[in-house]
Design an enzyme around this catalytic site. Structure first.
Site: not given
Ligand code: PGA
Length: 246
Positions: A13, A15, A91, A93, A163, A169, A208, A230
């Site tokens: 992803n 983002k 998601h 977010e 998640e 993140g 993460s 990330g």
């Molecule tokens: P992250 O994000 O690996 O940067 O923690 C995962 C996600 O939001 O799908």
């Protein structure tokens, strides 16, 4: 032993990150792995460019509506036309920053399946819920809303990503044991609706995941791969994560 009916699945992803340069580098250099389903979910403007690649492509969101006065939104028909097979939905977010309710996410899951696309349905709890011991109830409510809208039917047509929001993140990954505990709970909930679909649905962990911790997470019996934020922007790290899943 892990269940071989579930092919490992790793989705990146991006983002709101990426550029033409990153797109070109993934198209030219991302190594495929026949043992893993690999999906890249870039910002929508890059979908068509990535759809020529040999890996699969997914969108990060979709409108619940087919067309009309919805400035800034993308319909599922458009997403299908751009070469996508998958759509990330719900998601955290989107849920937190764009006020997407369980019910709205459920309607999007239904519309996505009706379009012949595969939802990557994200669920997971915030830190205060984890600290107060409410994880299972929280995740169950997220799943129940989808089952209410779609029936058990959605299970065999979806990929589900657990998640925990506190791990996204933040560099603070759930331990393999913490993640497995929730994955086992999710599979148990799904089994009550459709045992055979629940046995074959891929359950991803996200939050993460990196090149160093992926292997231990993916070794857990109910963790069938990952949704990677990330670390999906660095081709070497993402490749290592895909290898860890195989
Ligand atoms: P992250 O994000 O690996 O940067 O923690 C995962 C996600 O939001 O799908």
């Amino acid at each position: 032993m892990k269940d071989s009916i579930r092919k490992p699945f790793v989705a990146g992803n991006w983002k709101m990150n990426g550029s033409n340069e990153l797109v070109e580098s993934f198209v030219s250099n991302l190594a495929l792995n026949p043992d893993v389903d690999i999906v890249i979910c870039p910002p929508a403007v890059y979908l068509s460019k990535l759809s020529s690649a040999s890996f699969e492509v997914g969108a990060q969101n979709a409108s619940e509506f087919a067309s009309g006065a919805h400035t800034g939104e993308l319909s599922l028909g458009m997403i299908a036309e751009s070469g996508c097979k998958y759509v990330i939905l719900g998601h955290s977010e989107r849920r937190e920053n764009h006020a997407e309710s369980n019910e709205l996410v459920a309607r999007k899951v239904k519309a996505t399946i009706e379009m012949g696309l595969i939802p990557i349905l994200c669920i997971g709890e915030p830190l205060n819920v984890r600290e107060s011991g409410g994880v299972f109830d929280f995740v169950k409510a997220q799943l129940d809303a989808v089952a209410k809208e779609c029936g058990a039917q959605y299970i065999k047509n979806s990929v589900i990503a657990y998640e925990p929001i506190w791990a996204i993140g933040t560099g603070k990954t759930a331990s393999p044991e913490q993640a497995q505990e929730v994955h086992a709970f999710i599979r148990k909930e799904l089994t009550a609706l459709d045992a055979s679909a629940a046995a074959s649905v891929r359950l991803l962990y996200g939050g993460s995941v990196n090149a160093g911790n992926a292997k231990d997470l993916f070794a857990k019996i109910d963790i069938d791969g990952g949704l990677i934020g990330g670390a999906s922007l660095k081709i070497e790290d993402f490749t290592t994560i895909c290898l860890a899943a195989s």
